[in-house]
Design an enzyme around this catalytic site. Sequence first.
Site, PDB file in Angstrom:
ATOM      1  N   ALA A 116       7.574  18.568  33.747  1.00  0.00           N
ATOM      2  CA  ALA A 116       8.256  17.719  35.253  1.00  0.00           C
ATOM      3  C   ALA A 116       8.500  16.563  34.617  1.00  0.00           C
ATOM      4  CB  ALA A 116       6.682  17.364  36.337  1.00  0.00           C
ATOM      5  N   CYS A 117       9.239  15.963  36.189  1.00  0.00           N
ATOM      6  CA  CYS A 117       9.894  14.414  36.282  1.00  0.00           C
ATOM      7  C   CYS A 117      10.173  13.562  38.059  1.00  0.00           C
ATOM      8  CB  CYS A 117      10.876  13.760  35.619  1.00  0.00           C
ATOM      9  SG  CYS A 117      12.280  15.032  35.941  1.00  0.00           S
ATOM     10  N   ASP A 118      10.520  12.331  38.019  1.00  0.00           N
ATOM     11  CA  ASP A 118      10.347  12.630  39.118  1.00  0.00           C
ATOM     12  C   ASP A 118      11.564  13.862  40.130  1.00  0.00           C
ATOM     13  OD1 ASP A 118       9.019  10.622  40.282  1.00  0.00           O
ATOM     14  OD2 ASP A 118      10.653   9.065  39.071  1.00  0.00           O
TER      15      ASP A 118
END
Length: 498
Positions: A409-411
């Site tokens: 997960a990232c932005d």
Amino acid sequence: MTTTSPKTTGGARVRVQRFGTFLSGMIMPNIAAFIAWGLITAFFIPTGWTPNESLATLVDPMIKYLLPLLIANQGGRMIYGVRGGVVGTIATMGVIVGAEIPMFLGAMIVGPLAAWIMKQVDKLWAGKIRAGFEMLVDNFSAGILGVILALGAFFGVAPLVSAISGALSAGVDWLVAAGLLPLASIFIEPGKVLFLNNAINQGILTPLGIQQATDSGKSILFLLEANPGPGLGLLLAYTFFGVGVARASAPGAIIIQFFGGIHEIYFPYVLMKPILVLSTIAGGATGIAINVAFNSGLRAPASPGSIFAIYLQTASDSYLGVTLSVIGAAAVSFAIAAVILRASRKRDLEALESGDDQLASAVAANAANKGGDSKVGALLNQSGGTAAATSTVEGTTATRAPIQSIVFACDAGMGSSAMGATVMRNKLKKAGIEGVTVVNESIANLSGNADLVITQRELTPRATEKSPNSLHYSVDNFMGSPKYDEVVALLEAQKAAK
């Protein structure tokens, strides 16, 4: 379950980053629709490549209805899932019909706001509905609230957003008329290095640019942030006058930045010597000045900021201006950066001999500026650098339910996390581990069902809030973290225990 507890970063900059990330989360998943609209415009309008009066009728409905509704639906989903997306879309019809201009700003306001209101309304009778009536209440409450919010948007939000949009457009027009638009680089280039560009680009430049493109067929605003020239010039200066790892990695970084459109790659090179931001500011201002002089622009946003994407969206009368703007921006940025690097070359060589790894430190600072979500360390590894940042996790545990799903997960959920997921899939395949799904997505879309969530260190607290029952690993570098080997070992032990 034990999770990481990294130190969080406060302050206005982080709040602006989060706001920019939220705006980007509404725009980026729909970029394909913007590109489609740009191509239809480029081909079929009267001044297009292949004018067609019948097919040109697609342009206005797409810009007025399709694109704002997609944005509103995505924003609503980010707040309250499918239900929020539906109500947000209904409400946004009010702001669309109530205004004469494309309501991108209105969609970015009304979509999430309507979803949030729906969420609060649902809480009023949560657990109080008699069995068998849930669907009836849910459907009618969403429909009735959607109507109310659409009317409110029509009479309240549409005039307000129209006035705001008009004021912003007038401000931009004044800057252009006064010849001051190049000064925008004073804010844009430092903002990029601090990862504040999403708030500027997605929140202001893109909506205003689309409005201009609707009126005149093109907009210079799409080029203010996307021009790859300033970064190209900086990296060329490092290629010829840099030292150590920075010099070795710069040529590969040029390919990633100029052709791949990932501008993040040059940010650590600025952070190594913050004074180099003067070169990118001057380069950006030069590019804007050339575009103003040639009245050049793009038909639609260029995302990512690759030279290919820029040329694909360039208006038919703007190829010369756009080309010269990229060359001019690169030349000025290169010249100023070269002077700065040559002036400090002796000191840099001495630091290199003493073992001071400036680039690795800059990559770490770059990740901190973005709140941990950075592709840079990974890409520098690919481009020939050795700036592999270390990763830490303050606590993990293998004594839990079998891991069957892993989420990176990232932005935005589209760049660095995708690369990390690919690396992990390859490692699992090499280790002969099957039956474990590895996907990537944005933190905002975490459902809480993942067995293991892997995030950049500074983003782990947010991921933990979204998915509290998952095992969490924190890494600094999505492409090369030693924690991946720990995950593989954990899964091998799990496999052996079956």
